[in-house]
Scaffold this active site. Structure first.
Site, PDB file in Angstrom:
ATOM      1  N   ASP A  33       0.856  -1.191   0.000  1.00 30.89           N
ATOM      2  CA  ASP A  33       0.000   0.000   0.000  1.00 30.89           C
ATOM      3  C   ASP A  33       0.891   1.241   0.000  1.00 30.89           C
ATOM      4  O   ASP A  33       1.710   1.411   0.893  1.00 30.89           O
ATOM      5  CB  ASP A  33      -0.875  -0.034   1.268  1.00 30.89           C
ATOM      6  CG  ASP A  33      -2.104   0.832   1.139  1.00 30.89           C
ATOM      7  OD1 ASP A  33      -2.112   1.714   0.264  1.00 30.89           O
ATOM      8  OD2 ASP A  33      -3.048   0.628   1.922  1.00 30.89           O
ATOM      9  N   ASP A  68      -3.010   2.537  -5.997  1.00 25.35           N
ATOM     10  CA  ASP A  68      -1.968   2.604  -4.970  1.00 25.35           C
ATOM     11  C   ASP A  68      -1.856   1.373  -4.097  1.00 25.35           C
ATOM     12  O   ASP A  68      -1.165   1.407  -3.081  1.00 25.35           O
ATOM     13  CB  ASP A  68      -2.180   3.843  -4.095  1.00 25.35           C
ATOM     14  CG  ASP A  68      -3.375   3.698  -3.183  1.00 25.35           C
ATOM     15  OD1 ASP A  68      -4.328   3.004  -3.577  1.00 25.35           O
ATOM     16  OD2 ASP A  68      -3.352   4.274  -2.090  1.00 25.35           O
ATOM     17  N   GLU A  69      -2.495   0.272  -4.447  1.00 20.35           N
ATOM     18  CA  GLU A  69      -2.291  -0.923  -3.639  1.00 20.35           C
ATOM     19  C   GLU A  69      -2.505  -2.198  -4.436  1.00 20.35           C
ATOM     20  O   GLU A  69      -3.188  -2.202  -5.457  1.00 20.35           O
ATOM     21  CB  GLU A  69      -3.182  -0.918  -2.391  1.00 20.35           C
ATOM     22  CG  GLU A  69      -4.640  -0.943  -2.650  1.00 20.35           C
ATOM     23  CD  GLU A  69      -5.432  -0.921  -1.339  1.00 20.35           C
ATOM     24  OE1 GLU A  69      -5.437  -1.931  -0.631  1.00 20.35           O
ATOM     25  OE2 GLU A  69      -6.031   0.119  -1.055  1.00 20.35           O
TER      26      GLU A  69
END
Length: 409
Positions: A16, A110-111
């Site tokens: 993350d 983003d993860e």
DNA sequence: TCTGGGGTCCTTTCACCC
DNA sequence: TCTGGGGTGAAAGGACCC
């Protein structure tokens, strides 16, 4: 060095990025390092997309209305989002993951989840791989990330949440329950405010409470699917595999107006704009859709949706727009009610190639498709405003609505 | 406090068919 | 012929996630 931890059997990583959009912006603005920075729109109805930890110290959170965020932290620097840039950085970061294992499941820009069971012989233990990934992301992209490592997705995600920012945490197989038990029910994936309240009415406040509750009691109040799901998570069980090729189920576009609108012609113009965006997304993905849904949100925030399933899948602006207009007309809200948001979504996705073969007699559709493909090439090269339907050209010579102007930068 | 935009999934309801 | 029930697909709403 950190204490060695037993990561045996912990082959799932959750990676993350920390305050992703804000961190990317800080690369270009080193003068703002350590200061409160908020990424979000500048218009009255936008929300916080990302905030640095310095801004979070003032209570700023993502998804919070910008008006409130600015009140909490007036000294924050506000930066309008640059989605293309974040997309490009995300692609690079996912590339780092894929150099370690092909089993990468992106969850958002983003993860991602990684299954590293096949990479251990080459790179080392899951913790070693986690440290390697963190170092490479920092070195190549100048941003930090956090890595959670556990035996399944749910626990890996919990681990990354608990070591944020710029951390790494392993939840050893034998320690899952002691880690989970004291957490509030909201730590479980799928428990939002409504479910939290429902659980509180049953006297359930911690994960341990849910784990100890009889499944039948949960089923009565939450329904069988939610109950089974939460009960399993509360026992640390999550059998979902890491899937590297998840197909989209729908694509769409929606827009909140800066000022509510009730004029039917304006709403239809917006539906055209959103239909174009949806159709373009379909064609870019090589997809066609059978079901078209419109979404209308009134001033009081109540939302209605209306859907229509077409006889054949389509990827054409014209057909999507015509369907959206028909749904709007049939909604009973046309010209009657003030709207703050309209949306268009396409579902029931099939590969466009399959859809094309179903067009028996090559009606006018092929002509539209060819024309729209040509437009896609032009807008792809010269930008979205290079070519527009006459209905979307503002007589005063401006491009688009206020809301759209606010987003482009 | 006044709520974006992109999605997924679940539940309920209804129509329709057998 | 009427009725009931199961299965299925579509539609609508809502909770939730990032």
């Amino acid at each position: 060095m950190t204490e060695p931890v037993d990561d045996t059997g912990c082959h799932i990583l959750h990676v993350d990025m920390d305050a992703f959009y804000a961190s990317v912006e800080l690369r270009d603005r080193p003068d703002l390092a350590g200061l409160p920075v908020i990424v979000g729109g500048l218009s009255g109805r936008s929300v916080v997309l990302s905030a640095t930890y310095a801004a979070r110290a003032f209570g700023v959170r993502s998804a919070m209305p910008m008006s409130r965020a600015r009140r909490l932290c007036p000294q924050a620097t506000v930066i309008p989002p640059r989605h293309r840039l974040y997309g490009a950085v995300s692609k690079e970061v996912m590339g780092i993951f894929r150099a370690v294992t092909p089993l990468v499941e992106p969850i958002s820009l983003d993860e991602a989840f990684l299954d590293v069971s096949g990479a251990i012989r080459l790179f080392g233990s899951p913790s070693v791989i986690g440290h390697l990934i963190r170092a490479q992301v920092a070195e190549q992209q100048q941003i930090t990330c956090s890595v959670g490592i556990a035996a399944n997705k749910f626990l890996a995600k919990l681990a990354s949440v608990h070591c944020k920012p710029d951390g790494l945490l392993v939840i050893p197989v034998g320690q899952a329950m002691s880690f989970l038990s004291p957490l509030p029910v909201s730590a479980l994936w799928g428990v939002g405010e409504k479910t939290r309240q429902a659980l509180a009415r049953l006297g359930l406040r911690t994960v341990a409470d849910i784990a100890a509750a009889p499944l039948a009691a949960l089923e009565r109040d939450l329904g069988p699917a939610t109950a089974t799901h939460l009960h399993a998570l509360a026992h640390g069980r999550d059998a979902r595999p890491v899937e590297s090729s998840v197909r989209d189920k729908s694509v769409g576009a929606e827009e909140t107006f800066e000022v509510d609108i009730s004029d039917a012609a304006t709403v239809r113009r917006e539906l055209l704009r959103l239909s174009r965006r949806t159709a373009r997304a379909l064609r870019t993905g090589g997809l066609a859709a059978r079901t078209i849904t419109i979404k209308l949100r009134k001033s009081d925030f109540t939302t209605i949706t209306r859907a229509k399933t077409l006889p054949e899948p389509t990827g054409e602006t014209q057909q999507i727009y015509a369907t959206a207009c028909a749904l709007y007309a049939a909604s009973g809200l046309s010209g009657q009610v003030s709207l703050r948001l309209v949306g268009v979504r396409a579902a029931g996705l099939v590969p466009a190639a399959d859809a094309a073969t179903q067009l028996a007699l090559g009606e006018r559709s092929t002509a539209w498709r060819d024309a729209e493909s040509a437009l896609d090439r032009i807008t792809g090269r010269f930008g979205q405003d290079a070519v527009r339907p006459a209905a979307l050209i503002d007589p005063r010579g401006r491009a688009g609505t206020r809301a759209e102007l606010g987003r482009e930068s």
